[in-house]
Design an enzyme around this catalytic site. Structure first.
Site, PDB file in Angstrom:
ATOM      1  N   CYS A  18     -42.673 -75.605 -39.472  1.00  0.00           N
ATOM      2  CA  CYS A  18     -43.521 -75.632 -40.748  1.00  0.00           C
ATOM      3  C   CYS A  18     -43.145 -74.457 -41.706  1.00  0.00           C
ATOM      4  O   CYS A  18     -43.036 -73.476 -41.479  1.00  0.00           O
ATOM      5  CB  CYS A  18     -45.130 -75.180 -40.303  1.00  0.00           C
ATOM      6  SG  CYS A  18     -46.192 -75.240 -42.023  1.00  0.00           S
ATOM      7  N   GLY A  19     -42.272 -75.043 -42.717  1.00  0.00           N
ATOM      8  CA  GLY A  19     -41.634 -74.318 -43.636  1.00  0.00           C
ATOM      9  C   GLY A  19     -42.516 -73.244 -44.384  1.00  0.00           C
ATOM     10  O   GLY A  19     -42.352 -71.917 -44.513  1.00  0.00           O
ATOM     11  N   ASN A  20     -43.628 -73.949 -44.853  1.00  0.00           N
ATOM     12  CA  ASN A  20     -44.489 -72.821 -45.835  1.00  0.00           C
ATOM     13  C   ASN A  20     -45.356 -71.896 -44.717  1.00  0.00           C
ATOM     14  O   ASN A  20     -45.563 -70.616 -44.951  1.00  0.00           O
ATOM     15  CB  ASN A  20     -45.607 -73.639 -46.358  1.00  0.00           C
ATOM     16  CG  ASN A  20     -44.992 -74.282 -47.566  1.00  0.00           C
ATOM     17  OD1 ASN A  20     -44.363 -73.546 -48.264  1.00  0.00           O
ATOM     18  ND2 ASN A  20     -45.346 -75.626 -47.819  1.00  0.00           N
TER      19      ASN A  20
ATOM     20  N   ASN B 267     -38.808 -81.550 -37.439  1.00  0.00           N
ATOM     21  CA  ASN B 267     -40.087 -82.410 -37.773  1.00  0.00           C
ATOM     22  C   ASN B 267     -39.669 -83.490 -38.535  1.00  0.00           C
ATOM     23  O   ASN B 267     -38.756 -83.732 -39.512  1.00  0.00           O
ATOM     24  CB  ASN B 267     -41.067 -81.793 -38.417  1.00  0.00           C
ATOM     25  CG  ASN B 267     -40.926 -81.094 -39.590  1.00  0.00           C
ATOM     26  OD1 ASN B 267     -40.051 -81.039 -40.116  1.00  0.00           O
ATOM     27  ND2 ASN B 267     -42.363 -80.727 -40.132  1.00  0.00           N
TER      28      ASN B 267
ATOM     29  N   ASN C   3     -43.791 -87.330 -41.657  1.00  0.00           N
ATOM     30  CA  ASN C   3     -44.082 -86.968 -42.907  1.00  0.00           C
ATOM     31  C   ASN C   3     -43.537 -87.637 -43.944  1.00  0.00           C
ATOM     32  O   ASN C   3     -42.361 -88.108 -43.862  1.00  0.00           O
ATOM     33  CB  ASN C   3     -43.708 -85.300 -42.978  1.00  0.00           C
ATOM     34  CG  ASN C   3     -44.232 -84.463 -41.852  1.00  0.00           C
ATOM     35  OD1 ASN C   3     -45.285 -83.951 -42.145  1.00  0.00           O
ATOM     36  ND2 ASN C   3     -43.413 -84.341 -41.034  1.00  0.00           N
TER      37      ASN C   3
ATOM     38  N   ARG D  67     -47.835 -85.861 -41.946  1.00  0.00           N
ATOM     39  CA  ARG D  67     -48.017 -86.071 -40.469  1.00  0.00           C
ATOM     40  C   ARG D  67     -49.245 -85.066 -39.930  1.00  0.00           C
ATOM     41  O   ARG D  67     -49.103 -84.032 -40.168  1.00  0.00           O
ATOM     42  CB  ARG D  67     -46.963 -86.214 -39.454  1.00  0.00           C
ATOM     43  CG  ARG D  67     -47.067 -86.582 -37.975  1.00  0.00           C
ATOM     44  CD  ARG D  67     -45.747 -86.305 -37.335  1.00  0.00           C
ATOM     45  NE  ARG D  67     -45.241 -84.933 -37.145  1.00  0.00           N
ATOM     46  CZ  ARG D  67     -44.288 -84.902 -36.318  1.00  0.00           C
ATOM     47  NH1 ARG D  67     -43.864 -85.599 -35.505  1.00  0.00           N
ATOM     48  NH2 ARG D  67     -44.051 -83.601 -36.245  1.00  0.00           N
TER      49      ARG D  67
ATOM     50  N   CYS E  79     -44.943 -78.777 -48.941  1.00  0.00           N
ATOM     51  CA  CYS E  79     -44.415 -78.867 -47.435  1.00  0.00           C
ATOM     52  C   CYS E  79     -43.089 -78.339 -47.648  1.00  0.00           C
ATOM     53  O   CYS E  79     -42.057 -78.783 -48.296  1.00  0.00           O
ATOM     54  CB  CYS E  79     -44.395 -80.355 -47.115  1.00  0.00           C
ATOM     55  SG  CYS E  79     -43.633 -80.604 -45.579  1.00  0.00           S
TER      56      CYS E  79
ATOM     57  N   THR F  46     -40.555 -77.918 -44.940  1.00  0.00           N
ATOM     58  CA  THR F  46     -39.844 -78.748 -44.520  1.00  0.00           C
ATOM     59  C   THR F  46     -39.479 -80.036 -45.137  1.00  0.00           C
ATOM     60  O   THR F  46     -38.435 -80.561 -45.173  1.00  0.00           O
ATOM     61  CB  THR F  46     -40.163 -79.036 -42.855  1.00  0.00           C
ATOM     62  OG1 THR F  46     -41.569 -79.631 -42.958  1.00  0.00           O
ATOM     63  CG2 THR F  46     -40.182 -78.016 -42.170  1.00  0.00           C
TER      64      THR F  46
HETATM   65  N1  LIG Z   1     -47.527 -81.744 -40.881  1.00  0.00           N
HETATM   66  C1  LIG Z   1     -46.225 -81.292 -40.373  1.00  0.00           C
HETATM   67  C2  LIG Z   1     -46.019 -79.657 -39.891  1.00  0.00           C
HETATM   68  C3  LIG Z   1     -46.325 -78.857 -41.085  1.00  0.00           C
HETATM   69  C4  LIG Z   1     -45.104 -79.054 -41.998  1.00  0.00           C
HETATM   70  C5  LIG Z   1     -45.435 -78.470 -43.626  1.00  0.00           C
HETATM   71  N2  LIG Z   1     -46.655 -77.867 -43.817  1.00  0.00           N
HETATM   72  C6  LIG Z   1     -44.292 -77.408 -44.006  1.00  0.00           C
HETATM   73  O1  LIG Z   1     -44.576 -76.544 -44.790  1.00  0.00           O
HETATM   74  O2  LIG Z   1     -43.155 -77.809 -43.565  1.00  0.00           O
HETATM   75  C7  LIG Z   1     -45.641 -82.237 -39.122  1.00  0.00           C
HETATM   76  O3  LIG Z   1     -46.452 -82.641 -38.338  1.00  0.00           O
HETATM   77  O4  LIG Z   1     -44.501 -82.265 -38.973  1.00  0.00           O
END
Ligand SMILES: N[C@H](CCC[C@H](N)C(=O)O)C(=O)O
Length: 306
Positions: free
Chosen positions: A75-77, A175, A224, A242, A250, A252
């Site tokens: 999760c990048g953020n 991811n 995603n 996702r 997001c 990532t």
């Molecule tokens: N929902 C994403 C994870 C969180 C990614 C997102 N919040 C970010 O900042 O990268 C997944 O299931 O791959």
């Protein structure tokens, strides 16, 4: 059980943090969903448990859980908020200016800035190499292109939906991400917009088209889903995540969108990715590392009964 929590966000992508250095927090999917519920709980896109790392070079381990209770590799953020959580509480020395975070996607080196109270404001995360081989994203579509170094990748692969066929370029940052670049929204069906009189990225109905592709059979681990529009000097992007639904940002996804735009010749390797919650600066450098820079903010603290 009463648990202390801290709420943080990165460009409005928000998380419930809990100190789990003692490794005794085990939340059920239902408990995570309730914590993330914006009416009956604290409200968040995910839960992050701060755990000890087994890697000597890492300060701590980020255990990320989506609001639907599913685990995600990265999760990048969230990892920028993880950095802020550790720096602001003295687990990482503010004067160090850098540390390594441990994640399910491996160690992630982070450099950070602090304000005059030694509170972290912004961070640059080395998100590592993009994963392009379709079977590793994973995505069940043929590799129909090769990148400059000969790596196979899924470029502009057409996948049909009830509202027409959309072309996705797929990449993983640990991811999976499926990115659709749209140049002219006027060409799309009226039913794809929350306001057909204003067909734009802002009015694209992600709860319809994003939800459809998140669980499409082409993506064995779901995905995603990003819709992006490239303009001079920046890329506008919205995301249906996702396990979360649409989020305001997001990290990532911004990294994957930057890589996809460069791979398909739509942009250079460094872009501002403009999201609903704000802007992330992404560089896919000459060593094949994706560098993400952006803010992290602490909203409030509290205790919660689970
Ligand atoms: N929902 C994403 C994870 C969180 C990614 C997102 N919040 C970010 O900042 O990268 C997944 O299931 O791959």
């Amino acid at each position: 059980m009463e648990l202390d929590f801290v709420k943080l966000h990165g460009l409005g992508n928000d998380f419930v943090f809990m100190d789990d250095f003692s490794r005794d927090i085990n939340l059920t999917k239902e408990q995570v969903a309730l914590l993330c519920d914006r009416h009956f709980g604290i409200g968040a896109d995910g839960v992050i448990l701060v755990r000890p790392s087994e890697r000597s070079e890492c300060a701590a381990y980020m255990h990320y859980i989506n609001s639907d209770g599913t685990l995600a590799q990265m999760c990048g953020n969230g990892v920028r908020c993880f950095a802020k959580y550790l720096v602001d509480r003295g687990y990482v020395q503010a004067s160090d200016g850098q540390f390594v975070a441990d994640t399910l996607a491996g160690p992630k080196p982070i450099s950070f800035e602090v304000d005059d109270r030694d509170k972290m404001t912004r961070a640059t995360v080395d998100m590592g190499h993009p994963i392009l081989e379709p079977s590793d994203v994973p995505v069940n579509v043929p590799a129909n292109a090769t990148s400059a170094d000969g790596a196979a990748f899924a470029k502009d692969v057409a996948i049909t939906s009830p509202w027409g066929t959309f072309a996705f370029t797929c990449a993983s940052m640990g991811n999976p991400h499926a990115i659709c670049f749209i140049d002219d929204f006027a060409q799309l069906s009226d039913e794809l917009f929350t306001n057909a009189n204003d067909k734009s990225l802002a009015t694209l109905d992600l709860n319809k088209i994003g939800a459809y592709y998140e669980s499409h059979e082409a993506f064995p681990e779901k995905t995603n889903v990003e819709f992006a529009h490239v303009r001079s000097g920046a890329i506008d992007m919205r995301v249906f995540e996702r396990g979360c639904g649409e989020t305001l940002a997001c990290g990532t996804g911004a990294c994957a969108t930057n890589v996809a735009a460069a791979l398909t010749g739509r942009s250079g390797r460094e872009n501002d990715i403009v999201l609903r919650g704000g802007t992330l600066h992404i560089l896919w450098d000459e060593n094949d590392h994706v560098m993400m820079t952006g803010p992290a903010v602490e909203s409030f603290q509290g205790t919660v009964e689970v």
